[in-house]
Design an enzyme around this catalytic site. Structure first.
Site, PDB file in Angstrom:
ATOM      1  N   ASP A  35      14.264  41.464  37.213  1.00  0.00           N
ATOM      2  CA  ASP A  35      14.475  42.905  37.437  1.00  0.00           C
ATOM      3  C   ASP A  35      14.013  43.641  36.198  1.00  0.00           C
ATOM      4  O   ASP A  35      13.768  43.008  35.176  1.00  0.00           O
ATOM      5  CB  ASP A  35      15.935  43.243  37.785  1.00  0.00           C
ATOM      6  CG  ASP A  35      16.018  44.463  38.719  1.00  0.00           C
ATOM      7  OD1 ASP A  35      15.627  45.566  38.311  1.00  0.00           O
ATOM      8  OD2 ASP A  35      16.446  44.300  39.873  1.00  0.00           O
ATOM      9  N   ASP A  60       8.604  44.591  34.404  1.00  0.00           N
ATOM     10  CA  ASP A  60       8.067  45.401  35.502  1.00  0.00           C
ATOM     11  C   ASP A  60       7.040  44.569  36.279  1.00  0.00           C
ATOM     12  O   ASP A  60       6.005  44.188  35.718  1.00  0.00           O
ATOM     13  CB  ASP A  60       7.413  46.645  34.874  1.00  0.00           C
ATOM     14  CG  ASP A  60       6.666  47.505  35.881  1.00  0.00           C
ATOM     15  OD1 ASP A  60       6.556  47.128  37.063  1.00  0.00           O
ATOM     16  OD2 ASP A  60       6.158  48.561  35.461  1.00  0.00           O
ATOM     17  N   ASN A  87      10.372  41.126  46.239  1.00  0.00           N
ATOM     18  CA  ASN A  87      11.386  41.994  46.830  1.00  0.00           C
ATOM     19  C   ASN A  87      11.497  43.336  46.117  1.00  0.00           C
ATOM     20  O   ASN A  87      11.944  44.313  46.706  1.00  0.00           O
ATOM     21  CB  ASN A  87      12.735  41.254  46.782  1.00  0.00           C
ATOM     22  CG  ASN A  87      13.912  42.165  47.020  1.00  0.00           C
ATOM     23  OD1 ASN A  87      14.252  42.489  48.164  1.00  0.00           O
ATOM     24  ND2 ASN A  87      14.557  42.635  45.945  1.00  0.00           N
ATOM     25  N   TYR A 158       5.812  55.572  50.482  1.00  0.00           N
ATOM     26  CA  TYR A 158       6.479  54.286  50.725  1.00  0.00           C
ATOM     27  C   TYR A 158       5.901  53.601  51.973  1.00  0.00           C
ATOM     28  O   TYR A 158       5.644  52.391  51.972  1.00  0.00           O
ATOM     29  CB  TYR A 158       7.973  54.571  50.895  1.00  0.00           C
ATOM     30  CG  TYR A 158       8.872  53.390  51.122  1.00  0.00           C
ATOM     31  CD1 TYR A 158       9.192  52.513  50.093  1.00  0.00           C
ATOM     32  CD2 TYR A 158       9.452  53.170  52.385  1.00  0.00           C
ATOM     33  CE1 TYR A 158      10.052  51.452  50.304  1.00  0.00           C
ATOM     34  CE2 TYR A 158      10.312  52.120  52.600  1.00  0.00           C
ATOM     35  CZ  TYR A 158      10.615  51.256  51.558  1.00  0.00           C
ATOM     36  OH  TYR A 158      11.466  50.202  51.775  1.00  0.00           O
ATOM     37  N   LYS A 162       4.090  49.985  51.949  1.00  0.00           N
ATOM     38  CA  LYS A 162       4.674  48.874  52.721  1.00  0.00           C
ATOM     39  C   LYS A 162       3.737  48.399  53.837  1.00  0.00           C
ATOM     40  O   LYS A 162       3.780  47.226  54.225  1.00  0.00           O
ATOM     41  CB  LYS A 162       6.034  49.298  53.286  1.00  0.00           C
ATOM     42  CG  LYS A 162       7.107  49.494  52.208  1.00  0.00           C
ATOM     43  CD  LYS A 162       7.407  48.198  51.481  1.00  0.00           C
ATOM     44  CE  LYS A 162       8.626  48.307  50.578  1.00  0.00           C
ATOM     45  NZ  LYS A 162       8.930  47.041  49.897  1.00  0.00           N
ATOM     46  N   THR A 192      22.419  48.916  50.734  1.00  0.00           N
ATOM     47  CA  THR A 192      22.156  48.629  49.315  1.00  0.00           C
ATOM     48  C   THR A 192      22.153  49.967  48.571  1.00  0.00           C
ATOM     49  O   THR A 192      22.173  51.029  49.210  1.00  0.00           O
ATOM     50  CB  THR A 192      20.777  47.974  49.125  1.00  0.00           C
ATOM     51  OG1 THR A 192      19.772  48.956  49.423  1.00  0.00           O
ATOM     52  CG2 THR A 192      20.578  46.749  50.001  1.00  0.00           C
TER      53      THR A 192
END
Ligand SMILES: NC(=O)c1ccc[n+]([C@@H]2O[C@H](COP(=O)([O-])OP(=O)(O)OC[C@H]3O[C@@H](n4cnc5c(N)ncnc54)[C@H](O)[C@@H]3O)[C@@H](O)[C@H]2O)c1
Length: 287
Positions: A35, A60, A87, A158, A162, A192
């Protein structure tokens, strides 16, 4: 299922990635928890506290040299790399007409380039292993989204990133079949930090019984897709709650071949005829 396998999970400091890291640890995998922040160390400690093996790697995923370092970390810590779970992701939601250049660039950088970079370095490692006569049962699991499959209003950046993840998965699955790597993608849904604001009501935990939107529900499919038992490649699966569903992507549609260039005035009627025969598109989320 994962005994002894070495798995990198990116963006695993919270949310779905954290659930994956814990699931891999519980299945006997050795986990590299990535992370950007120190939450990766906390999750690696959680995996170890539960009896598993894990190391943290902070960085990163869209940074080229860090991508190489991430793969190196796995090999130096555990002697090998067997699976990569891409992920890590983020959102900067805005209607296109108001979206800034920075909002566009950041989401494309993290969500799309942040898939390419670790895959690129892992692929080079697996190719080298294959050439050296020590091929691995390598697997990659990428993370798309319903927004990438169907589109989502207010998420143009986004959705584009994706959708790009799906295209990249399909191409890489063919290219990397040469050295026996299998790649698939998921389009998950879970409660989340990313979704808690917008979907707080619909994803809320019930007072008792099965908690459908718990992020842990996404992880069993990912553990299997990252295992040597996974014998499929280049597919996309929607996954949430107790549901697993292969998504059906673009198909060639009906066609008319005029045998010559179309006069512009004939194009409109031809397009309308064709669309009468073609299945209607799935509506964009939020339309
Ligand atoms: N939660 C959902 O319903 C849902 C739906 C569709 C797709 N997804 C996708 O699933 C993945 C996980 O989502 P989540 O809901 O757990 O999100 P989240 O925001 O809770 O977690 C994402 C993690 O990625 C990390 N991250 C962000 N940028 C990074 C970078 N450059 N390098 C390394 N790590 C970075 C964040 O620090 C965070 O810990 C994302 O790719 C997301 O787009 C989630």
């Amino acid at each position: 299922m994962s005994e002894g396998r070495v798995v990198i999970v990116t963006g695993a400091g919270q949310g779905i990635g954290r659930a994956h890291a814990l699931a891999f640890g519980a299945q006997g995998a050795r986990v590299v928890v990535n992370d950007v922040g120190s939450a990766a160390e906390d999750v690696a400690a959680e995996v170890r506290d539960a009896g598993g093996s894990a190391v943290a790697s902070l960085g990163d995923v869209s940074d080229w040299s860090y991508g190489a370092e991430l793969v190196r970390t796995a090999v130096e810590a555990y002697g090998q790399l067997d699976a990569l779970v891409n992920n890590a992701g983020l959102v900067r939601d805005r209607m296109l007409v108001n979206m800034s250049e920075q909002e566009w660039d950041l989401v494309l950088q993290v969500d799309l380039k942040g898939h390419f970079v670790p895959m690129r370095h892992a692929a080079a490692y697996w190719r080298d292993q294959s050439k050296a006569g020590t091929p691995r049962e390598a697997r990659v699991v990428n993370t798309s989204s319903g927004a990438g499959l169907m589109g989502s209003v207010g998420q143009g950046n986004y959705s584009a990133a994706k959708a790009g993840v799906v295209a990249l998965t399909q191409v890489a699955a063919v290219e990397m079949s040469r050295f026996a790597v299998k790649l698939n993608a998921i389009a998950p849904a879970a409660r989340t930090p990313m979704t808690e604001v917008v979907f707080a009501q619909t994803m809320a935990k019930p007072e008792s019984g099965f908690d459908p939107m718990a992020p842990e529900n996404v992880s069993p499919l990912v553990v299997w897709l990252a295992s040597a038992d996974c014998d499929i490649t280049g597919r996309v699966f929607e996954v949430e709650a107790g549901i697993i569903s292969p998504a059906d992507g673009w198909q060639h549609g009906p066609r008319e071949d005029r045998g010559a260039q179309w006069p512009v005035e004939e194009v409109g009627p031809a397009v309308r005829r064709l669309l009468e025969k073609a299945p209607p598109p799935v509506p964009v989320y939020g339309a």
